[in-house]
Design a protein around this motif. Structure first.
Motif, mmCIF file in Angstrom:
data_model
loop_
_atom_site.group_PDB
_atom_site.id
_atom_site.type_symbol
_atom_site.label_atom_id
_atom_site.label_comp_id
_atom_site.label_asym_id
_atom_site.label_seq_id
_atom_site.Cartn_x
_atom_site.Cartn_y
_atom_site.Cartn_z
ATOM 1 N N TYR A 398 0.862 -1.185 0.000
ATOM 2 C CA TYR A 398 0.000 0.000 0.000
ATOM 3 C C TYR A 398 0.897 1.234 0.000
ATOM 4 O O TYR A 398 2.010 1.208 0.529
ATOM 5 C CB TYR A 398 -0.907 0.036 1.229
ATOM 6 C CG TYR A 398 -2.035 -0.963 1.198
ATOM 7 C CD1 TYR A 398 -3.233 -0.671 0.554
ATOM 8 C CD2 TYR A 398 -1.902 -2.203 1.812
ATOM 9 C CE1 TYR A 398 -4.271 -1.587 0.531
ATOM 10 C CE2 TYR A 398 -2.928 -3.130 1.796
ATOM 11 C CZ TYR A 398 -4.108 -2.820 1.145
ATOM 12 O OH TYR A 398 -5.141 -3.733 1.112
ATOM 13 N N SER A 488 -3.579 4.467 -0.884
ATOM 14 C CA SER A 488 -3.887 3.917 -2.206
ATOM 15 C C SER A 488 -4.559 2.556 -2.082
ATOM 16 O O SER A 488 -4.622 1.967 -1.002
ATOM 17 C CB SER A 488 -2.596 3.763 -3.011
ATOM 18 O OG SER A 488 -1.843 2.655 -2.528
ATOM 19 N N SER A 489 -5.070 2.067 -3.207
ATOM 20 C CA SER A 489 -5.451 0.657 -3.268
ATOM 21 C C SER A 489 -4.156 -0.153 -3.358
ATOM 22 O O SER A 489 -3.067 0.417 -3.499
ATOM 23 C CB SER A 489 -6.346 0.404 -4.475
ATOM 24 O OG SER A 489 -5.673 0.772 -5.672
ATOM 25 N N CYS A 491 -0.935 -2.125 -4.451
ATOM 26 C CA CYS A 491 -0.051 -2.141 -5.629
ATOM 27 C C CYS A 491 0.629 -3.514 -5.677
ATOM 28 O O CYS A 491 1.380 -3.866 -4.766
ATOM 29 C CB CYS A 491 0.993 -1.034 -5.516
ATOM 30 S SG CYS A 491 0.314 0.625 -5.316
ATOM 31 N N ASP A 496 2.462 -0.524 -10.760
ATOM 32 C CA ASP A 496 1.274 -0.027 -10.060
ATOM 33 C C ASP A 496 1.555 1.187 -9.163
ATOM 34 O O ASP A 496 0.614 1.867 -8.742
ATOM 35 C CB ASP A 496 0.670 -1.137 -9.188
ATOM 36 C CG ASP A 496 0.035 -2.246 -10.016
ATOM 37 O OD1 ASP A 496 -0.225 -2.008 -11.209
ATOM 38 O OD2 ASP A 496 -0.197 -3.337 -9.463
ATOM 39 N N TYR A 497 2.825 1.447 -8.858
ATOM 40 C CA TYR A 497 3.121 2.480 -7.850
ATOM 41 C C TYR A 497 2.764 3.888 -8.342
ATOM 42 O O TYR A 497 2.381 4.745 -7.545
ATOM 43 C CB TYR A 497 4.587 2.410 -7.425
ATOM 44 C CG TYR A 497 4.867 1.194 -6.572
ATOM 45 C CD1 TYR A 497 4.498 1.167 -5.238
ATOM 46 C CD2 TYR A 497 5.478 0.067 -7.122
ATOM 47 C CE1 TYR A 497 4.735 0.044 -4.457
ATOM 48 C CE2 TYR A 497 5.706 -1.055 -6.357
ATOM 49 C CZ TYR A 497 5.330 -1.069 -5.028
ATOM 50 O OH TYR A 497 5.556 -2.191 -4.262
ATOM 51 N N ARG A 499 0.193 4.611 -10.261
ATOM 52 C CA ARG A 499 -1.258 4.690 -10.036
ATOM 53 C C ARG A 499 -1.564 4.845 -8.546
ATOM 54 O O ARG A 499 -2.406 5.639 -8.138
ATOM 55 C CB ARG A 499 -1.925 3.437 -10.613
ATOM 56 C CG ARG A 499 -3.449 3.404 -10.509
ATOM 57 C CD ARG A 499 -3.929 2.553 -9.322
ATOM 58 N NE ARG A 499 -3.359 1.218 -9.413
ATOM 59 C CZ ARG A 499 -3.281 0.396 -8.378
ATOM 60 N NH1 ARG A 499 -3.676 0.791 -7.180
ATOM 61 N NH2 ARG A 499 -2.765 -0.819 -8.519
ATOM 62 N N GLY A 500 -0.847 4.090 -7.687
ATOM 63 C CA GLY A 500 -1.068 4.164 -6.241
ATOM 64 C C GLY A 500 -0.764 5.546 -5.687
ATOM 65 O O GLY A 500 -1.497 6.063 -4.835
ATOM 66 N N TYR A 501 0.295 6.164 -6.209
ATOM 67 C CA TYR A 501 0.663 7.509 -5.742
ATOM 68 C C TYR A 501 -0.423 8.516 -6.124
ATOM 69 O O TYR A 501 -0.808 9.378 -5.325
ATOM 70 C CB TYR A 501 2.001 7.917 -6.352
ATOM 71 C CG TYR A 501 2.436 9.319 -5.999
ATOM 72 C CD1 TYR A 501 2.894 9.631 -4.730
ATOM 73 C CD2 TYR A 501 2.361 10.336 -6.948
ATOM 74 C CE1 TYR A 501 3.278 10.919 -4.395
ATOM 75 C CE2 TYR A 501 2.754 11.632 -6.639
ATOM 76 C CZ TYR A 501 3.212 11.917 -5.362
ATOM 77 O OH TYR A 501 3.585 13.193 -5.037
ATOM 78 N N GLU A 503 -3.589 7.897 -6.622
ATOM 79 C CA GLU A 503 -4.777 7.642 -5.803
ATOM 80 C C GLU A 503 -4.639 8.272 -4.420
ATOM 81 O O GLU A 503 -5.555 8.954 -3.937
ATOM 82 C CB GLU A 503 -5.001 6.136 -5.651
ATOM 83 C CG GLU A 503 -5.475 5.439 -6.909
ATOM 84 C CD GLU A 503 -5.596 3.945 -6.725
ATOM 85 O OE1 GLU A 503 -6.161 3.276 -7.611
ATOM 86 O OE2 GLU A 503 -5.117 3.430 -5.689
ATOM 87 N N SER A 522 -8.960 6.503 2.280
ATOM 88 C CA SER A 522 -8.318 5.564 1.355
ATOM 89 C C SER A 522 -9.015 5.610 0.009
ATOM 90 O O SER A 522 -10.126 6.133 -0.121
ATOM 91 C CB SER A 522 -8.379 4.132 1.917
ATOM 92 O OG SER A 522 -9.712 3.659 1.906
ATOM 93 N N SER A 523 -8.362 5.047 -0.983
ATOM 94 C CA SER A 523 -8.928 5.042 -2.331
ATOM 95 C C SER A 523 -10.259 4.298 -2.345
ATOM 96 O O SER A 523 -11.190 4.683 -3.051
ATOM 97 C CB SER A 523 -7.942 4.379 -3.293
ATOM 98 O OG SER A 523 -8.466 4.311 -4.586
#
Length: 631
Positions: A398, A488-489, A491, A496-497, A499-501, A503, A522-523
Motif C-alpha cells: 500500500y 492507495s489501493s 499495488c 502499479d506504484y 497509479r497508487g501515488y 490515488e 483511502s482510495s
C-alpha cells in the motif's frame, strides 16, 4: 595636600624622556588588551585555580604598595581621605569605577565592614573576551588590590571577596570587605598564604613538565579510545559511557533546547529541569554563546546542588547541544577540561557521519521513488535497486501519503521537519515487531510511505488502523500541524506504484475541500465520481448539485420532511420502491407519495436514465462535501 577635585594635575608626561609620573612616583601606561593576553596565557599555563591565587596575591601586594606610595606622596588631612584616595586614583588609571554602598570602620573597636560596587572592570571585560562567561567572579587582581590597600590603611589584614561579577553574567561587580578573622580558611589561604605547596609547584618547572606529560599521555589514550568507538560505528551513548567510566563522573548529553538525550552515572535533573527555576533564566541565555567548557555551580536554588562542566557540540548545521560533566562538589581539573573538549569534538564527528549517512540514504530513496513514478519505468532495474536497499517492491504494497500543513497559513515549516517525521514514522513502525522493511521518503510538502502487505499480515493490523496509529503518534508530537493521510489501493507490481501515488494524492486533495475535518481517507473510501474529479472543478460540481436539489432541500427545511433522504435511498436501491420503503421504515404508499412530490418540486423525471444519474451524482457530491447529512 591631596586635591581630589583636580586629580589629573598630579599626573605629568615628560616628552623628552617619555616618562609618566604621579607626582614623584614613576608610572607606565599599558593597554588592557596587553594585560588581558598576559592574564590569558597565565590561566592557560597553570589553570584557573592557580591563576586566581597568583592574581589575587599580585593585586594584594600592588594595593599595599600603592597605599604606601600615596601616603608618602600626599599630605592627607585624615585617614578617611587617605582611604578614599585609592579608589579615586584607580578611576584615573582606568582600572575601574567604584561606588561605595556601605562603609563601617572603627580603629578602637576593630570593627570593619565595606560593601561597594565597581563598574567597567577591565579584568571582567578581558576575561569575557578570551574565555566567555565564567561560573564565579573573575576580577581577582582588583579584588586583591582593594584588600591590600584597605589592609595597609587599616593596619590589619582585610580580605575582600567579589560576590557578583560581570564576568559571570551579573549586571555589575559587587564586593564585600571584612577583617581576615571573619572569613573562612579557604579565603585566607587564597590571599594570604604565599608559601603554600601549590605555589612551590607552580614555580617548579620540573614538576610542571611532569604533570603536563602525564596529562598528555592520558589524553592521548583517551583520544585513541574515542577514535576506536567512531571507527566501530558505535552510537553517541558509547562516547558518553566511556567518558563517564574513564573520569568516574556523571555525564549528560542534551540537545540545544536542553532536553536530555543520554546520561551516565551521577544524574538527577536535566538542564531543562534546572533552567525552569526562576534564578537560572539568565544562565540559559548565556549558555547559547559559549565556545568552550564552562564550569558552573548549581546551588540549592537549582533544586540539586552540584558542579557541572558544560561544553557545546557543534555540527555543520550549527549548535546541536551540550555535553556536561557532573560532580557533587569541587573543581574540575585540566584533564577533565581536556577530556570533555575532546569528547565534544568526537560527538560532532559522529553526528556528522550520522547526518551524512541519513542524507545519502534519503537521496537514494528519493531517486528510487522518482523512477517508480515514471510512465515507462524499467521494472527489472528498479526491482534490483530496491533489493540492494533492503526492499522488495515486487511484493504487494500500500502507498501512504502523509501531508503536513500548519494551522497558521503564513507559518514557515522547519527545514528538517520531513527528516524528523520520517524518523518518527520509522520508529513507530519498527516498534510493531515486524522486521519487514518499509520505504519512507519525501516529496515537496508530504511524506511517502510504501507499506508491505506482509507487514500488515505479520502484525495483524489493518491498513486503516495502521494509518490511525501513525496519525496518533504524529499528532502527539506535532500539535501545531494539520496532518492528513491518503491511502492507495493495493499495488501488486512495480508498474502499479504510479497509479497508487496518484490515488493517495487525490485522496489527500479531496480531504481539503470537505467541511468536516477528516484525517484519513483511502482510495476504497471514495465513490466512483470521486475518482474522476479534482479540487479544481469542485466548485462547479457543487453549484450543479445545489441547483438541482435546491427545491427539495428548501421543502424539507420548511416542512421538516425527509424528501432528500427518500430520494437517496430510492436511487441507492436502483429505483426499487419496496426496498426503499423498508430502509425508511414507512409504507409503500407513503414512499410513492414522497417520490411524486420530489418530481413535482425538482422537475426531475426519475424514470429517465439521465435525470436518475444526475440526481444520484448531485447527492454524492453534497454527501462527500459534508453539505448534507443523510444518515
Amino acid at each position: 595636600m591631596f586635591n581630589k577635585s583636580d586629580l589629573h594635575s598630579y599626573i605629568t608626561f615628560d616628552a623628552a624622556t617619555g616618562k609618566i609620573h604621579l607626582k614623584d612616583q614613576r608610572m607606565i601606561l599599558v593597554g588592557t588588551d596587553a594585560i588581558g593576553l598576559l592574564r590569558r596565557d597565565l590561566i592557560r599555563s597553570v589553570g584557573m585555580d592557580q591563576a586566581k591565587k597568583i592574581l589575587l596575591r599580585y593585586g594584594r601586594n600592588y594595593g599595599v604598595e600603592f597605599a604606601k606610595n600615596l601616603k608618602a606622596l600626599f599630605s592627607f588631612e585624615s585617614p578617611f581621605e587617605w582611604f578614599h584616595a585609592g579608589p579615586q586614583m584607580s578611576k584615573i588609571t582606568g582600572a575601574f569605577f567604584s561606588q561605595n554602598a556601605k562603609i563601617i570602620y572603627n580603629h578602637t573597636t576593630g570593627e570593619y565592614f565595606a560593601e561597594g560596587y565597581w563598574h567597567y572592570s577591565y579584568e571582567a571585560e578581558q576575561h569575557l573576551k578570551h574565555f566567555g562567561v565564567h561560573n564565579e567572579p573573575v576580577c581577582h587582581t582588583l579584588t586583591g588590590f582593594i584588600g591590600g590597600y584597605a589592609s595597609e590603611h587599616y593596619g590589619r589584614d582585610i580580605i575582600v571577596k567579589e560576590i557578583k561579577c560581570v564576568g559571570k553574567g551579573d549586571e555589575h561587580c559587587l564586593m564585600i570587605a571584612k577583617p581576615a578573622k571573619e572569613w573562612d580558611e579557604k579565603d585566607l589561604l587564597d590571599q594570604l598564604d604565599q608559601d603554600s605547596q601549590e605555589m612551590i609547584e607552580i614555580n617548579s618547572p620540573f614538576l610542571k613538565i611532569e604533570k603536563q606529560r602525564d596529562a598528555y599521555k592520558k589524553l592521548l589514550k583517551f583520544n585513541e579510545k574515542l577514535s576506536e568507538i567512531l571507527i566501530q560505528g558505535q552510537e553517541l551513548s558509547s562516547i558518553i559511557k566511556f567518558l563517564g567510566e574513564t573520569l568516574n563522573l556523571g555525564v549528560t548529553l542534551e540537545d540545544k533546547d536542553f532536553r536530555l538525550i543520554e546520561s551516565f552515572g551521577l544524574f538527577k535533573y536535566s538542564m531543562l529541569d534546572i533552567i525552569k527555576f526562576k534564578n537560572h533564566i539568565l544562565f540559559s541565555n548565556l549558555l547559547k554563546d559559549i565556545k568552550q567548557p564552562v564550569h558552573y555551580t548549581f546551588a540549592e536554588g537549582s533544586g540539586w546542588t552540584h558542579e557541572r562542566l558544560i561544553c557545546p557540540i557543534h555540527t555543520k548545521n550549527g549548535l546541536f547541544g551540550y555535553i556536561s560533566l557532573i560532580k557533587d562538589s569541587g573543581e574540575f581539573d585540566e584533564t577533565e577540561f581536556s577530556a570533555l573538549e575532546a569528547a565534544s569534538k568526537f560527538c560532532s564527528i559522529q553526528l556528522l557521519h550520522t547526518i551524512t549517512r541519513i542524507e545519502v540514504e534519503h537521496r537514494l530513496k528519493n531517486e528510487l521513488f522518482i523512477e517508480l513514478l515514471k510512465k515507462n519505468c524499467n521494472a527489472d532495474e528498479l526491482t534490483y535497486r530496491s533489493k540492494l536497499m533492503g526492499y522488495n517492491l515486487e511484493l504487494p504494497h500500500y502507498l501512504f501519503i502523509v501531508h503536513f500543513a500548519s494551522f497558521d497559513p503564513n507559518a514557515d515549516p522547519a527545514k528538517d521537519l520531513q527528516v524528523q517525521v520520517i524518523d518518527t514514522l520509522h520508529t513507530q513502525i519498527k516498534s510493531l515487531g515486524s522486521h519487514t522493511q518499509c520505504l519512507l521518503t519525501s516529496k515537496s510538502d508530504h511524506i511517502i510511505a510504501i507499506i508491505p502487505l506482509e507487514l500488515l499480515e505479520k502484525t495483524g493490523i489493518g491498513v486503516k488502523p495502521l494509518a490511525q496509529l501513525l496519525l496518533k503518534t504524529l499528532e502527539s508530537k506535532y500539535k501545531d500541524m494539520i496532518i492528513t493521510f491518503g491511502i492507495s489501493s493495493i499495488c501488486k507490481k512495480i508498474e502499479d506504484y504510479r497509479r497508487g501515488y496518484e490515488e493517495a494524492q487525490k485522496a489527500v486533495q479531496l480531504l481539503t475541500v470537505r467541511k468536516k475535518h477528516s484525517s484519513i481517507v483511502s482510495s476504497e473510501d471514495l465513490s466512483t465520481f470521486s475518482k474522476i474529479i479534482n479540487p479544481e472543478n469542485m466548485d462547479q460540481l457543487k453549484k450543479f448539485a445545489e441547483l438541482l436539489l435546491q427545491g427539495i432541500r428548501l421543502y424539507d427545511e420548511k416542512n421538516n420532511n425527509e424528501l432528500l433522504k427518500t430520494l437517496f435511498y430510492y436511487l441507492e436501491n436502483q429505483g426499487n420502491i419496496q426496498n426503499t420503503s423498508q430502509d425508511l421504515h414507512i409504507s409503500i404508499g407513503a414512499t410513492r407519495y414522497r417520490l411524486k412530490r420530489i418530481q413535482e418540486i425538482s422537475h426531475l423525471d426519475l424514470t429517465s436514465s439521465k435525470d436518475f444519474y444526475e440526481a444520484h451524482l448531485a447527492l454524492q457530491i453534497l454527501i462527500f462535501l459534508d453539505d448534507i447529512d443523510i444518515y
